[in-house]
Scaffold this motif. Structure first.
Motif, PDB file in Angstrom:
ATOM      1  N   THR A 102       0.963  -0.642   0.246  1.00 26.41           N
ATOM      2  CA  THR A 102       0.248  -0.075  -0.557  1.00 26.41           C
ATOM      3  C   THR A 102       0.873   0.552  -0.054  1.00 26.41           C
ATOM      4  O   THR A 102       2.810   0.965   0.091  1.00 26.41           O
ATOM      5  CB  THR A 102      -1.188   0.025   1.317  1.00 26.41           C
ATOM      6  OG1 THR A 102      -0.299   0.444   2.427  1.00 26.41           O
ATOM      7  CG2 THR A 102      -1.917  -1.541   1.640  1.00 26.41           C
ATOM      8  N   GLU A 103       0.274   2.934  -0.311  1.00 22.14           N
ATOM      9  CA  GLU A 103       0.860   3.764  -0.026  1.00 22.14           C
ATOM     10  C   GLU A 103       1.406   4.663   1.136  1.00 22.14           C
ATOM     11  O   GLU A 103       1.715   4.672   0.913  1.00 22.14           O
ATOM     12  CB  GLU A 103       0.171   4.926  -0.947  1.00 22.14           C
ATOM     13  CG  GLU A 103      -1.167   5.523   0.150  1.00 22.14           C
ATOM     14  CD  GLU A 103      -2.357   4.404  -0.405  1.00 22.14           C
ATOM     15  OE1 GLU A 103      -3.851   5.056  -0.279  1.00 22.14           O
ATOM     16  OE2 GLU A 103      -2.074   3.129  -1.030  1.00 22.14           O
ATOM     17  N   HIS A 104       0.842   3.017   2.052  1.00 22.32           N
ATOM     18  CA  HIS A 104       1.612   3.550   3.218  1.00 22.32           C
ATOM     19  C   HIS A 104       2.887   2.699   3.798  1.00 22.32           C
ATOM     20  O   HIS A 104       2.881   2.806   5.538  1.00 22.32           O
ATOM     21  CB  HIS A 104      -0.068   2.999   4.174  1.00 22.32           C
ATOM     22  CG  HIS A 104      -1.407   4.205   3.496  1.00 22.32           C
ATOM     23  ND1 HIS A 104      -1.086   5.685   4.044  1.00 22.32           N
ATOM     24  CD2 HIS A 104      -2.203   3.795   3.894  1.00 22.32           C
ATOM     25  CE1 HIS A 104      -2.685   6.124   3.129  1.00 22.32           C
ATOM     26  NE2 HIS A 104      -2.843   5.411   3.032  1.00 22.32           N
ATOM     27  N   ARG A 105       2.481   1.739   2.749  1.00 26.75           N
ATOM     28  CA  ARG A 105       4.068   0.788   3.849  1.00 26.75           C
ATOM     29  C   ARG A 105       5.224   1.665   4.541  1.00 26.75           C
ATOM     30  O   ARG A 105       5.268   0.955   5.618  1.00 26.75           O
ATOM     31  CB  ARG A 105       4.957   0.153   2.586  1.00 26.75           C
ATOM     32  CG  ARG A 105       5.639   1.048   1.505  1.00 26.75           C
ATOM     33  CD  ARG A 105       6.880  -0.097   1.211  1.00 26.75           C
ATOM     34  NE  ARG A 105       5.888  -0.408   0.086  1.00 26.75           N
ATOM     35  CZ  ARG A 105       5.506  -0.299  -1.521  1.00 26.75           C
ATOM     36  NH1 ARG A 105       5.958   0.358  -1.601  1.00 26.75           N
ATOM     37  NH2 ARG A 105       4.491  -1.503  -2.273  1.00 26.75           N
ATOM     38  N   VAL A 106       5.737   2.730   4.467  1.00 35.42           N
ATOM     39  CA  VAL A 106       6.775   3.139   4.829  1.00 35.42           C
ATOM     40  C   VAL A 106       6.585   3.377   6.000  1.00 35.42           C
ATOM     41  O   VAL A 106       7.144   3.302   7.728  1.00 35.42           O
ATOM     42  CB  VAL A 106       7.150   4.700   4.582  1.00 35.42           C
ATOM     43  CG1 VAL A 106       8.699   4.777   4.959  1.00 35.42           C
ATOM     44  CG2 VAL A 106       8.024   4.381   2.719  1.00 35.42           C
ATOM     45  N   LYS A 107       5.635   4.212   6.386  1.00 36.10           N
ATOM     46  CA  LYS A 107       4.406   4.924   7.991  1.00 36.10           C
ATOM     47  C   LYS A 107       4.532   3.800   8.575  1.00 36.10           C
ATOM     48  O   LYS A 107       4.876   3.720   9.685  1.00 36.10           O
ATOM     49  CB  LYS A 107       3.771   5.503   7.388  1.00 36.10           C
ATOM     50  CG  LYS A 107       2.765   5.929   9.216  1.00 36.10           C
ATOM     51  CD  LYS A 107       1.527   7.003   8.391  1.00 36.10           C
ATOM     52  CE  LYS A 107       0.697   7.133   9.954  1.00 36.10           C
ATOM     53  NZ  LYS A 107      -0.538   7.646   9.218  1.00 36.10           N
ATOM     54  N   HIS A 108       3.770   2.142   8.349  1.00 36.55           N
ATOM     55  CA  HIS A 108       3.558   1.073   8.424  1.00 36.55           C
ATOM     56  C   HIS A 108       4.832   1.041   9.467  1.00 36.55           C
ATOM     57  O   HIS A 108       5.057   0.667  10.291  1.00 36.55           O
ATOM     58  CB  HIS A 108       2.437   0.262   8.178  1.00 36.55           C
ATOM     59  CG  HIS A 108       0.922   1.458   8.153  1.00 36.55           C
ATOM     60  ND1 HIS A 108       0.036   0.696   7.302  1.00 36.55           N
ATOM     61  CD2 HIS A 108       0.696   1.864   8.440  1.00 36.55           C
ATOM     62  CE1 HIS A 108      -0.892   1.129   7.198  1.00 36.55           C
ATOM     63  NE2 HIS A 108      -0.633   2.369   8.232  1.00 36.55           N
ATOM     64  N   ALA A 109       5.855   0.272   8.443  1.00 39.88           N
ATOM     65  CA  ALA A 109       6.799   0.285   8.841  1.00 39.88           C
ATOM     66  C   ALA A 109       7.362   0.852   9.778  1.00 39.88           C
ATOM     67  O   ALA A 109       8.144   0.022  10.930  1.00 39.88           O
ATOM     68  CB  ALA A 109       7.456   0.304   7.593  1.00 39.88           C
ATOM     69  N   LYS A 110       7.196   2.174   9.829  1.00 40.63           N
ATOM     70  CA  LYS A 110       8.589   2.512  10.991  1.00 40.63           C
ATOM     71  C   LYS A 110       6.869   2.048  12.206  1.00 40.63           C
ATOM     72  O   LYS A 110       8.134   2.636  13.935  1.00 40.63           O
ATOM     73  CB  LYS A 110       8.240   4.082  10.754  1.00 40.63           C
ATOM     74  CG  LYS A 110       9.059   4.951  11.809  1.00 40.63           C
ATOM     75  CD  LYS A 110       8.869   6.440  11.524  1.00 40.63           C
ATOM     76  CE  LYS A 110       9.293   6.972  12.086  1.00 40.63           C
ATOM     77  NZ  LYS A 110       9.690   8.664  11.537  1.00 40.63           N
ATOM     78  N   ASN A 111       6.422   2.456  12.528  1.00 36.51           N
ATOM     79  CA  ASN A 111       5.775   2.128  13.238  1.00 36.51           C
ATOM     80  C   ASN A 111       5.776   0.378  14.025  1.00 36.51           C
ATOM     81  O   ASN A 111       6.074   0.475  15.314  1.00 36.51           O
ATOM     82  CB  ASN A 111       4.149   2.048  13.444  1.00 36.51           C
ATOM     83  CG  ASN A 111       3.295   3.678  13.056  1.00 36.51           C
ATOM     84  OD1 ASN A 111       3.971   4.583  13.839  1.00 36.51           O
ATOM     85  ND2 ASN A 111       2.517   3.423  12.523  1.00 36.51           N
ATOM     86  N   VAL A 112       5.567  -0.425  12.972  1.00 36.97           N
ATOM     87  CA  VAL A 112       6.395  -2.170  13.286  1.00 36.97           C
ATOM     88  C   VAL A 112       7.793  -1.823  14.617  1.00 36.97           C
ATOM     89  O   VAL A 112       8.055  -1.839  15.726  1.00 36.97           O
ATOM     90  CB  VAL A 112       6.262  -2.501  12.325  1.00 36.97           C
ATOM     91  CG1 VAL A 112       6.502  -3.779  12.809  1.00 36.97           C
ATOM     92  CG2 VAL A 112       5.161  -2.757  11.464  1.00 36.97           C
TER      93      VAL A 112
END
Length: 392
Positions: A102-112
């Protein structure tokens, strides 16, 4: 451990699992394949290990067969809520980070990764994409996002392994409708451009090898039984309980490019397809935008869906799920339509093929699994019926 103890550890509830491994993005077809395959292997070889499978969707239906494994615990999380991730991965020893499509992969990966740091999870295996380090030079935003995540993994994790996959053989199934209907194989590169496609089965095998080796390695060392006389475990980390572990082993803090065993031109790919199917499919170079429109049209076709089909995933990986007698009942009727992020990633990958940046065999796959993997010809032979005209 005696044979009786080993048997009991398999039969007892999940509380006997004294080691946990988190896997993100099991909602995707590749994440699902990895989770199912890894669950099967760990159940046999490391019965004390539990998989924490992270999903952002309801898991009651599309992950039913993954739930059949006693060593899998599915957690529905919100990737935008760091606390949600922390609660899910609490107690894990390491994590398999599969960036979302998804287009949110960087933000979500950072949260993980932030949640992992909070929970003191030091080991991370990240799945990235070939060409990640040079994508910015060519303005390829989709692949560039993987490089951004790579840099965060290096920053947040003291022990990591980054696997950059080349274009997957299984992606060529997306061309099957147009091959069947028009006897054409359109690509946004020239016929002479080279690539070295990787089979998804070999990618999953590489991940399984690293994870299983890590789990067995830790068990041996914490019991005072090193695997061999040359293994001193000198680089091992010590966790809060005093156990020593060394995620990645000889692959610790490395970046590997996983390719298939042979490089092949785009024209050569079509030639192999023709040899296996007995057809006369023609290679056709088309603009990126035209290929994009074709991929986008797939979700409008009958029996092509963006929704996950675990049966189809298992069939593609040759996995038999315990209690899944109906496993293959719908695989002929369910095809995976790519979402916009998957489409953009594939177009970026083909752009690197066009620019001559990825036409090589790395040899890194063999470093992990001990052999070069399956060829494009092997793949086309297995799926030749998918491409034959008259099947629609």
């Amino acid at each position: 451990m005696s044979s009786l103890q080993s048997t009991l550890s398999f039969l007892l509830p999940s509380s006997t699992h004294n080691k946990k491994i988190a896997i993100t993005n099991v909602d995707s077809w590749l994440g699902c394949c990895i989770a199912v395959h890894l669950a099967e292997k760990l159940e046999k070889r490391c019965p004390n290990v539990q998989i924490i499978a992270l999903t952002c969707k309801d898991a009651d239906s599309h992950l039913d067969k993954l739930k059949k494994f006693k060593n899998v615990h599915i957690h529905k999380i919100d990737y935008n809520d760091e606390k949600s991730i922390e609660r899910a991965i609490s107690g894990a020893k390491c994590a398999l980070l599969l960036p979302e499509m998804t287009e949110h992969r960087v933000k979500h990966a950072k949260n993980v990764l932030a949640a992992m740091k909070k929970e003191k999870i030091k080991g991370c295996l990240m799945l990235s994409v070939e060409g990640a380090e040079i994508a910015e030079n060519h303005g390829l935003k989709e692949i560039k996002s993987f490089h951004e995540i790579e840099k965060m993994v290096e920053e947040y994790c003291s022990c990591y392994l980054i696997l950059r996959k080349s274009i997957l053989n299984q992606c060529f199934l997306l061309w099957s409708p147009i091959v069947q209907e028009k006897q054409e194989f359109p690509m946004s590169c020239t016929a002479e451009c080279q690539m070295a496609p990787l089979d998804a089965c070999d990618l999953v095998c590489a991940i399984e090898t690293v994870i299983v080796e890590h789990c067995r390695h830790d068990d041996d060392h914490n019991k005072g039984n090193p695997r061999d006389s040359t293994d001193t475990n000198a680089d091992a980390e010590t966790d809060e309980s005093g156990e020593k572990w060394n995620f990645g082993g000889i692959h610790k803090n490395k970046k590997y490019i996983l390719t298939g065993p042979h490089k092949i031109t785009a024209q050569g790919l079509v030639q192999v397809l023709n040899e296996e199917t007995g057809q006369r499919v023609q290679f056709k170079q088309v603009p990126r935008e035209e290929l994009k429109k074709y991929f986008e049209s797939l979700k409008e076709r009958e029996n092509w869906y963006e929704d996950l089909s675990i049966d189809r995933c298992c069939e593609m990986m040759d996995i038999a799920v315990a209690g899944g007698d109906d496993m293959h009942e719908d695989h002929d009727h369910h095809h995976m339509a790519p979402n916009q992020s998957v489409i953009n990633l594939m177009l970026d990958e083909l752009e690197l093929v066009k620019k001559g940046e990825v036409g090589f065999v790395s040899g890194d796959l063999e470093k992990i699994i001990g052999h070069q993997g399956r060829s494009v010809k092997d793949f086309m032979h297995k799926y030749k019926d998918e491409f034959r005209s008259g099947r629609l």
